[in-house]
Design a protein around this motif. Structure first.
Motif, PDB file in Angstrom:
ATOM      1  N   ARG A  19       0.817  -1.231   0.000  1.00 36.16           N
ATOM      2  CA  ARG A  19       0.000   0.000   0.000  1.00 36.16           C
ATOM      3  C   ARG A  19       0.847   1.276   0.000  1.00 36.16           C
ATOM      4  O   ARG A  19       0.433   2.276  -0.569  1.00 36.16           O
ATOM      5  CB  ARG A  19      -0.946   0.002   1.202  1.00 36.16           C
ATOM      6  N   VAL A  20       2.022   1.237   0.600  1.00 40.74           N
ATOM      7  CA  VAL A  20       2.838   2.473   0.646  1.00 40.74           C
ATOM      8  C   VAL A  20       3.217   2.949  -0.757  1.00 40.74           C
ATOM      9  O   VAL A  20       3.519   4.124  -0.951  1.00 40.74           O
ATOM     10  CB  VAL A  20       4.130   2.322   1.498  1.00 40.74           C
ATOM     11  N   ALA A  21       3.179   2.040  -1.735  1.00 39.21           N
ATOM     12  CA  ALA A  21       3.518   2.443  -3.110  1.00 39.21           C
ATOM     13  C   ALA A  21       2.324   3.045  -3.830  1.00 39.21           C
ATOM     14  O   ALA A  21       2.454   3.598  -4.918  1.00 39.21           O
ATOM     15  CB  ALA A  21       4.043   1.241  -3.891  1.00 39.21           C
ATOM     16  N   TRP A  22       1.148   2.889  -3.271  1.00 35.89           N
ATOM     17  CA  TRP A  22      -0.070   3.374  -3.918  1.00 35.89           C
ATOM     18  C   TRP A  22      -0.616   4.648  -3.268  1.00 35.89           C
ATOM     19  O   TRP A  22      -1.428   5.349  -3.852  1.00 35.89           O
ATOM     20  CB  TRP A  22      -1.169   2.308  -3.857  1.00 35.89           C
ATOM     21  N   LEU A  23      -0.200   4.929  -2.026  1.00 38.23           N
ATOM     22  CA  LEU A  23      -0.782   6.048  -1.270  1.00 38.23           C
ATOM     23  C   LEU A  23       0.272   7.106  -0.963  1.00 38.23           C
ATOM     24  O   LEU A  23       1.459   6.800  -0.888  1.00 38.23           O
ATOM     25  CB  LEU A  23      -1.382   5.546   0.054  1.00 38.23           C
ATOM     26  N   GLY A  24      -0.192   8.323  -0.782  1.00 38.38           N
ATOM     27  CA  GLY A  24       0.671   9.407  -0.291  1.00 38.38           C
ATOM     28  C   GLY A  24       1.890   9.649  -1.164  1.00 38.38           C
ATOM     29  O   GLY A  24       1.815   9.555  -2.393  1.00 38.38           O
ATOM     30  N   ASP A  25       3.031   9.900  -0.513  1.00 38.65           N
ATOM     31  CA  ASP A  25       4.276  10.198  -1.221  1.00 38.65           C
ATOM     32  C   ASP A  25       4.723   9.018  -2.090  1.00 38.65           C
ATOM     33  O   ASP A  25       5.272   9.199  -3.176  1.00 38.65           O
ATOM     34  CB  ASP A  25       5.392  10.492  -0.210  1.00 38.65           C
ATOM     35  N   GLY A  26       4.480   7.798  -1.589  1.00 38.22           N
ATOM     36  CA  GLY A  26       4.901   6.593  -2.287  1.00 38.22           C
ATOM     37  C   GLY A  26       4.296   6.488  -3.672  1.00 38.22           C
ATOM     38  O   GLY A  26       4.904   5.938  -4.594  1.00 38.22           O
ATOM     39  N   ALA A  27       3.075   6.997  -3.846  1.00 39.57           N
ATOM     40  CA  ALA A  27       2.381   6.873  -5.124  1.00 39.57           C
ATOM     41  C   ALA A  27       3.084   7.649  -6.233  1.00 39.57           C
ATOM     42  O   ALA A  27       2.940   7.335  -7.413  1.00 39.57           O
ATOM     43  CB  ALA A  27       0.935   7.335  -4.984  1.00 39.57           C
ATOM     44  N   ALA A  28       3.872   8.655  -5.855  1.00 38.03           N
ATOM     45  CA  ALA A  28       4.515   9.502  -6.854  1.00 38.03           C
ATOM     46  C   ALA A  28       5.994   9.184  -7.014  1.00 38.03           C
ATOM     47  O   ALA A  28       6.687   9.797  -7.834  1.00 38.03           O
ATOM     48  CB  ALA A  28       4.334  10.962  -6.486  1.00 38.03           C
ATOM     49  N   ALA A  29       6.503   8.215  -6.264  1.00 43.38           N
ATOM     50  CA  ALA A  29       7.940   7.928  -6.321  1.00 43.38           C
ATOM     51  C   ALA A  29       8.329   7.398  -7.704  1.00 43.38           C
ATOM     52  O   ALA A  29       7.550   6.720  -8.360  1.00 43.38           O
ATOM     53  CB  ALA A  29       8.304   6.902  -5.248  1.00 43.38           C
ATOM     54  N   ASP A  30       9.566   7.729  -8.147  1.00 43.68           N
ATOM     55  CA  ASP A  30      10.026   7.312  -9.480  1.00 43.68           C
ATOM     56  C   ASP A  30      10.172   5.788  -9.579  1.00 43.68           C
ATOM     57  O   ASP A  30       9.871   5.197 -10.597  1.00 43.68           O
ATOM     58  CB  ASP A  30      11.392   7.948  -9.783  1.00 43.68           C
ATOM     59  N   VAL A  31      10.703   5.199  -8.506  1.00 47.28           N
ATOM     60  CA  VAL A  31      11.028   3.770  -8.564  1.00 47.28           C
ATOM     61  C   VAL A  31      10.421   3.054  -7.358  1.00 47.28           C
ATOM     62  O   VAL A  31      10.416   3.596  -6.253  1.00 47.28           O
ATOM     63  CB  VAL A  31      12.569   3.562  -8.554  1.00 47.28           C
ATOM     64  N   VAL A  32       9.918   1.848  -7.602  1.00 46.96           N
ATOM     65  CA  VAL A  32       9.430   1.009  -6.511  1.00 46.96           C
ATOM     66  C   VAL A  32      10.453  -0.099  -6.286  1.00 46.96           C
ATOM     67  O   VAL A  32      10.773  -0.848  -7.213  1.00 46.96           O
ATOM     68  CB  VAL A  32       8.061   0.380  -6.857  1.00 46.96           C
ATOM     69  N   ILE A  33      10.984  -0.174  -5.065  1.00 51.37           N
ATOM     70  CA  ILE A  33      11.904  -1.261  -4.722  1.00 51.37           C
ATOM     71  C   ILE A  33      11.102  -2.266  -3.903  1.00 51.37           C
ATOM     72  O   ILE A  33      10.671  -1.983  -2.795  1.00 51.37           O
ATOM     73  CB  ILE A  33      13.124  -0.729  -3.953  1.00 51.37           C
ATOM     74  N   LEU A  34      10.868  -3.442  -4.502  1.00 50.64           N
ATOM     75  CA  LEU A  34       9.899  -4.390  -3.938  1.00 50.64           C
ATOM     76  C   LEU A  34      10.575  -5.684  -3.509  1.00 50.64           C
ATOM     77  O   LEU A  34      11.243  -6.351  -4.296  1.00 50.64           O
ATOM     78  CB  LEU A  34       8.827  -4.691  -5.000  1.00 50.64           C
ATOM     79  N   ASP A  35      10.376  -5.998  -2.236  1.00 56.97           N
ATOM     80  CA  ASP A  35      10.822  -7.308  -1.748  1.00 56.97           C
ATOM     81  C   ASP A  35       9.755  -8.314  -2.155  1.00 56.97           C
ATOM     82  O   ASP A  35       8.575  -8.114  -1.888  1.00 56.97           O
ATOM     83  CB  ASP A  35      10.984  -7.274  -0.224  1.00 56.97           C
ATOM     84  N   LEU A  36      10.178  -9.375  -2.795  1.00 55.11           N
ATOM     85  CA  LEU A  36       9.208 -10.317  -3.346  1.00 55.11           C
ATOM     86  C   LEU A  36       8.623 -11.234  -2.276  1.00 55.11           C
ATOM     87  O   LEU A  36       7.561 -11.813  -2.453  1.00 55.11           O
ATOM     88  CB  LEU A  36       9.898 -11.164  -4.428  1.00 55.11           C
ATOM     89  N   HIS A  37       9.310 -11.368  -1.160  1.00 56.72           N
ATOM     90  CA  HIS A  37       8.821 -12.306  -0.138  1.00 56.72           C
ATOM     91  C   HIS A  37       8.431 -11.528   1.111  1.00 56.72           C
ATOM     92  O   HIS A  37       9.193 -11.417   2.049  1.00 56.72           O
ATOM     93  CB  HIS A  37       9.887 -13.349   0.167  1.00 56.72           C
ATOM     94  N   LEU A  38       7.213 -11.010   1.091  1.00 57.22           N
ATOM     95  CA  LEU A  38       6.753 -10.194   2.211  1.00 57.22           C
ATOM     96  C   LEU A  38       6.114 -11.098   3.254  1.00 57.22           C
ATOM     97  O   LEU A  38       4.936 -11.413   3.188  1.00 57.22           O
ATOM     98  CB  LEU A  38       5.736  -9.165   1.722  1.00 57.22           C
TER      99      LEU A  38
END
Lengths: 217, 360
Positions: A42-61
């Motif tokens: 959700r942090v990548a979809w909401l607030g500041d995260g939604a506008a970030a240039d790059v998403v660094i995603l851990d695949l095993h949450l």
């Protein structure tokens, strides 16, 4: 836009990893600012995260099942994703590329590769760290793209040595030729398999950069 | 199948002798001693039966089974010749001495049909029925004559059937004997194989310990100084070789990576920072190829000073095991018959790669 600082959002279930990544990215040149971080996509979809240039995603949450559905949704929304995983698993790495991730890094690969991958992703470019090069070189799937002998050699040497200078010296080519080969390979992969906005953008970017010509496609 | 063929081939050679012996030893005398009308029919029948024996001999003496057409043709020709010979027997001679063909043809039939018992029985039966018919048609025989004929017919046919029964028993016994012999052979082979395997294991171990034993001897004798860098490198090499050797016989899903990991393990204990990367799905690699592939890894890792990267890559065509390390010393590793080895120094780095082309 070009003058603005690059931004990233980090999704990882370990606070130490989130802080470490933020620290690594802030310390490099150019400095990359982590604008949001959390253990949920959700942090990548909401607030500041939604506008970030790059998403660094851990695949095993937190769970054993990789978050491939989350990756696909982010890519479909046109987000530039760098997968940052605990596991060096060829099949998962190849599946992430197929889904449209711009890079796949294992956590063993260190700060420099992560920085390079993030900077490349921010510009819509792919980055191929050594472990991913190994996964591509060892790819035996039916639908893998055909690589030239030179491209295969570059992949293998990069996987074996982890040093592009070393590869250039070994093969008697320049550093930029090594990079061009690696980008070519990634474009071949981007043009195979399932379509994704980031993959299309990657090909468009390569044409813009003069890496491939339209009639090569 | 095998034992049938052997027994039948042997029995046929004996039967060949019997058929020829009866024909020329007994029947020829009867043919010459009685009057047949017309004579040429009896002579032709005799010659035909002799020809059947001779034809069968072509295969029998070579121990080969008789071809189906030869058997079919031979049976029909023999039966016809026999009844032709019986047809010209002088009056009162049926089933007697002048009727030489009645007993003789049975041997021809047994010779031809030894391995086709139902057909043989049918042929012998046909022969007896035809002979009896001819006997009856030749003039109403009296009770005593019928009895005498019956005794002759029974006597010859039972001898011929006895041969068939003996052959079947022999086939069964030979089958059992051969099964026992085969089992004994298998056991012997297994014992020999086990002994050879053990000998080979010893030689392999002795061969690979080769570098270790003189080293230990020299250290013990004080010939080598343990503080010397060269000595330490030789020790590192010996330790890595031994560790790899121990890993070789472990039952693991991916033996190549297991052996490479064993080499990495020794280097890490020595304080070298080693990263190992494995790519491509596992493939089966024979033990001797694994030995050739890991040999350069052993050499390069024992020469590494601070850092090394070891990689195993398996693709469609080949398996490549490479080491890139900051070398403290020159490394020499040679290609083998099936594994290409590349060795080189680039600035401060040393690189070795062993490559096995899977399809070559």
């Amino acid at each position: 836009m070009a003058q603005e600082q690059l931004t990233a959002v980090v999704i990882d279930d370990h606070p130490a990893v989130r802080d470490g990544v933020a620290q690594w990215l802030a310390a490099g040149t150019p400095a990359i600012r982590v604008v949001a971080a959390g253990d949920d996509v959700r942090v990548a979809w909401l607030g500041d995260g939604a506008a970030a240039d790059v998403v660094i995603l851990d695949l095993h949450l937190g769970g054993p099942a990789p978050a491939t559905a989350d990756l696909r949704r982010l890519v479909q929304a046109g987000r530039r994703v760098v997968v940052y995983s605990m596991r060096a698993d060829d099949a998962i790495a190849l599946r992430c590329l197929e889904s449209g991730a711009l890079s796949y890094l294992t956590k063993a690969e260190g700060a420099e590769h992560l920085r390079q991958a993030t900077i490349a992703a921010a510009a819509g470019r792919a980055y191929t760290p050594p472990a991913l090069a190994g996964a591509l070189a060892g790819d035996r799937s039916e639908r893998r793209p055909a690589l030239s002998a030179r491209e295969t050699e570059v992949l293998v040497e990069w996987f074996q040595s982890e040093s592009k200078e070393f590869v250039a010296q070994r093969l008697g080519i320049s550093l930029s030729t090594v990079n061009t080969h690696l980008e070519h390979i990634r474009i071949k992969y981007a043009m195979s398999g399932r379509e994704a906005p980031t993959k299309a953008a990657l090909v468009a970017r390569a044409i813009q950069d003069g890496l491939v010509r339209l009639d090569d496609l | 199948m095998g034992e049938h063929a052997t027994v039948h081939a042997t029995m046929r050679i004996a039967l060949l002798g019997v058929a020829a012996g009866v024909q020329f030893g007994l029947s020829l005398r009867q043919l010459a001693g009685h009057e047949y009308r017309p004579t040429w029919v009896a002579v032709a029948a005799f010659a035909t039966l002799a020809l059947v024996t001779a034809t069968a001999a072509v295969w029998v003496v070579r121990g080969k089974p008789l071809p189906r057409t030869v058997v079919a043709l031979g049976t029909v020709v023999s039966l016809t010749a026999a009844s032709a010979a019986t047809a010209v027997v002088p009056e009162g001679g049926h089933f007697g001495a002048p009727d030489w063909a009645v007993g003789l043809v049975g041997w021809h039939l047994v010779l031809l049909l030894l391995d086709r018992v139902p057909v043989l029985l049918a042929a012998l039966g046909t022969h007896l029925v035809v002979s009896a018919g001819q006997f009856a048609l030749a003039g109403a025989p009296g009770r005593a004559e019928v009895g005498a004929a019956g005794i002759v017919a029974l006597g010859t046919v039972s001898m011929q059937l006895a041969v068939v029964v003996i052959t079947r028993m022999l086939v069964r016994r030979t089958g059992q004997a051969m099964a026992v012999a085969a089992e004994r052979d298998r056991l012997t082979t297994r014992v020999l194989y086990a002994e050879q395997w053990e000998r080979e294991q010893r030689t392999v171990f002795a061969g690979q310990l080769g570098a270790t034993l003189p080293l230990l001897a020299d250290l013990a004798d004080g010939v080598l100084d343990p503080r010397d860098a060269g000595t330490r490198r030789r020790c590192a090499l010996a330790a890595t070789q031994l560790r790899r050797l121990f890993a070789e016989n472990d039952e693991v899903p991916d033996p190549l990576v297991h052996e490479v990991t064993a080499c990495v393990d020794v280097a890490e204990r020595r304080g070298v920072e080693v990263s190992l990367a494995v790519s491509g799905a596992a493939v089966a690699v024979p033990a001797e190829i694994r030995r050739d592939l890991t040999g350069p890894v052993v050499a390069a890792l024992s020469a590494a000073r601070v850092r090394a990267k070891v990689s195993v890559l398996r693709t469609d065509e080949d398996v490549r095991v490479a080491v890139v390390a900051d070398a403290g010393a020159e490394v020499v590793a040679a290609s083998t018959a099936r594994v290409e080895v590349e060795c080189g120094t680039y600035g401060d780095y040393l690189r070795t790669e062993a490559r096995w082309r899977r399809n070559s």
